[in-house]
Design an enzyme around this catalytic site. Structure first.
Site, PDB file in Angstrom:
ATOM      1  CG  HIS A  49      -0.284   0.040   2.542  1.00  0.00           C
ATOM      2  ND1 HIS A  49       0.119   1.217   3.143  1.00  0.00           N
ATOM      3  CD2 HIS A  49       0.061  -0.947   3.407  1.00  0.00           C
ATOM      4  CE1 HIS A  49       0.662   0.958   4.318  1.00  0.00           C
ATOM      5  NE2 HIS A  49       0.650  -0.351   4.505  1.00  0.00           N
ATOM      6  CB  CYS A 109       1.396  -3.833   5.367  1.00  0.00           C
ATOM      7  SG  CYS A 109      -0.124  -4.772   5.674  1.00  0.00           S
TER       8      CYS A 109
END
Length: 553
Positions: free
Chosen positions: A450, A469
């Site tokens: 992301h 992440c």
């Protein structure tokens, strides 16, 4: 005309000799068969009180060829036998241990046979039979280790969650083909990982092995209190200059002050920083000094570990299109038809929030995403923040919802209660912690790629900063290459989609493998070695497993 007596005698002699050769040949094959048979059930076949490394392959191989010997003819060793000995010796450059493949025993046979040849003494059929079996056994064991790795990666748990590969080759068949084509080396090369960096890595290890043998430098660890810039003096400069010269990044030159960091030395520092993934700024900081402390033996150990990791990588990585994230290098690469179409810096999980090693298929992109905050972060960060600042939820553009999705007024919630039956999410916008887009490859870890609202962090050398992440710099460019097959997705359209108040989910027209790996060494297409810091302290466990003889092979 009468047949000359001496000619008749000569024919008898030749027939006798041929008969002796035939007898000897039959005896070697008979002894191989005898060795394969046993009056007692056992897990491993034993030859001269040494257990063989393989069982099914050995039995299948010799049974299929009616126990005919593979590595000698007319009582003498074939070229293939010498070729396989060389492959075993050179397995050192694969980061493997030649002794794991009967090297001492095989070398002993070679010495005996070569002494016999020099003295005109025929080789004993029993020696030829045992030698044949040991050499075939070594081939099968080495073949397996080259193709799928010596160590089972599942033994490392969460350190590597990509399933172990299944062998593609049937090793007895491969050996038969190698013998028929008289190409042992070619058969071994077929087993290498299909990445150019593997063969290049072998050459780096070859050089490092020689470096280790010749090394006489003092590799005592160097430490600094603050960064050193050109024109400054420091007591560590002589040692760093010596190491730059040792690694071939700086030629010896005349300097006025041994402690002075001069502009000539700076060029070598920049080259060194480039091969270690550091900012090429010529400033000698703590990360640069840390990399300087690796001796040739330490670099060799790092290379050995990562050659094994390359052997673990799945066949998916050979596909025409895939996304590769090297966590240790803080980098994402998108490859298609062997071309790197996109390469960008990433931020990965910090220590104790380590990004896992696994693979999954990317299937969709979410523009202007909500951030559904994990319960663990809600408990550890969000709730304490609200207790200190009742306006925290609104200030951070967040909202509280029930499990069914109904929005709840934060002021009606008792934030001091031990029970919190709600979910917290951050609404789309510039301040969203996920940034303006996320790239989804569903997995049990809930890890994805992301954007981020903290883009200044990409300038740091150490980018192990997330909760697990992968944050990617310039995500709009990444989206553009992933959507290149659809001409309706222009850069203008992507920017618009990234700046909405509601999520927009875009399904990709194909699934793209995403492989998260951990490589602290590789060699590029030019053969230049690259080393990275072992940010998760994982190398040592792999190295110890590799050093244990034939572990899980």
């Amino acid at each position: 005309m009468k047949f000359p007596f001496f000619a008749f005698f000569l024919l008898l002699f030749i027939a006798h000799v041929d008969g002796l050769h035939a007898q000897s040949e039959d005896e070697v094959s008979r002894l191989i068969r005898f060795r394969m048979e046993s009056d007692e059930p056992m897990d491993k076949i034993e030859i001269r009180m040494i257990s063989l490394l393989t069982t099914d392959e050995i039995i299948d191989f010799y049974n299929h060829r009616a126990f005919e010997k593979a590595w000698s003819q007319n009582g003498l060793l074939t070229k293939a036998a010498y070729d396989l000995r060389l492959e075993i010796l050179q397995s050192e450059f694969d980061g493997l241990t030649p002794e794991d493949y009967h090297l001492s025993r095989i070398e002993s046979f070679f010495r005996t046979f070569e002494a016999n040849k020099a003295n005109g003494v025929p080789n004993e059929p029993g020696d030829l039979a045992d030698f044949d079996i040991f050499l075939s056994d070594a081939f099968f064991h080495l073949a397996r280790n080259l193709e799928i790795g010596k160590v089972d990666p599942s033994k490392f748990g969460e350190d590597w969650e990509i399933a172990r590969k299944e062998p593609v080759f049937t090793y007895p068949v491969l050996l038969e083909q190698a013998l028929a084509q008289n190409d042992i080396h070619g058969s071994m090369e077929l087993l290498y990982p299909k990445f150019s960096i593997y063969k290049k890595g072998r050459e780096v290890i070859r050089e490092l092995v020689e470096k280790v043998k010749e090394d006489t430098l003092n590799w005592k660890k160097v430490k600094i209190d603050k960064a050193i810039r050109v024109g400054e003096s420091n007591s560590v400069i002589p040692r760093l200059r010596e190491r730059l010269i040792y690694w071939g990044l700086l030629e010896e030159y005349n300097f006025q002050d041994v402690r002075l960091y001069d502009s000539i030395m700076m060029d070598g520092i920049k080259d060194f920083q480039g091969t270690h993934g550091l900012d090429i700024d010529g400033i000698i900081g703590k990360k640069t000094v840390l990399a300087f402390n690796d001796s040739p033996q330490q670099q060799l150990n790092t290379a050995i570990v990562n050659m094994e990791r390359l052997r673990w990588l799945p066949d998916t990585v050979k596909n025409a299109e895939f996304i590769l994230v090297n966590i240790a290098n803080f980098q994402l690469d998108y490859l298609k038809n062997l071309d790197t179409l996109f390469s960008e810096r990433v931020i990965v999980g910090k220590k104790y929030h380590e990004s896992p090693i696994f693979m999954a298929d990317m299937s969709y992109i979410v523009f202007s995403p909500y951030w559904n905050i994990p319960y663990s972060i809600t408990q550890s960060e969000i709730i304490p923040s609200v207790r200190r600042n009742p306006n925290y939820i609104s200030e951070k553009n967040m909202e509280v919802i029930t499990p069914s999705g109904k929005v709840v007024d934060p002021s009606t919630i008792n934030w001091n209660s031990k029970s919190f039956p709600y979910l917290v999410r951050q609404k789309p916008g510039e301040g969203n912690s996920l940034g303006l887009v996320k790239f989804m490859f569903p997995n049990k870890h809930n890890v994805y790629i992301h954007d981020t609202n903290a883009r200044s962090l990409f300038a740091l050398d150490d980018r192990a900063l997330s909760h697990g992440c992968i944050r990617v710099r310039n995500p709009q460019d990444f989206a553009k290459v992933l959507l290149a097959d659809d001409p309706t997705w222009t850069m203008e359209g992507i920017q618009t989609a990234m700046h909405q108040t509601q999520e927009q989910v875009v399904q990709l027209n194909r699934k793209i493998p995403v492989v998260l790996v951990y490589l602290t060494f590789w060699a590029d297409s030019k053969g230049e070695a690259h080393f990275r810091e072992d940010i998760y302290d994982r190398d040592e466990k792999v190295l110890l497993a590799l050093k244990r003889n034939s572990l899980d092979s």
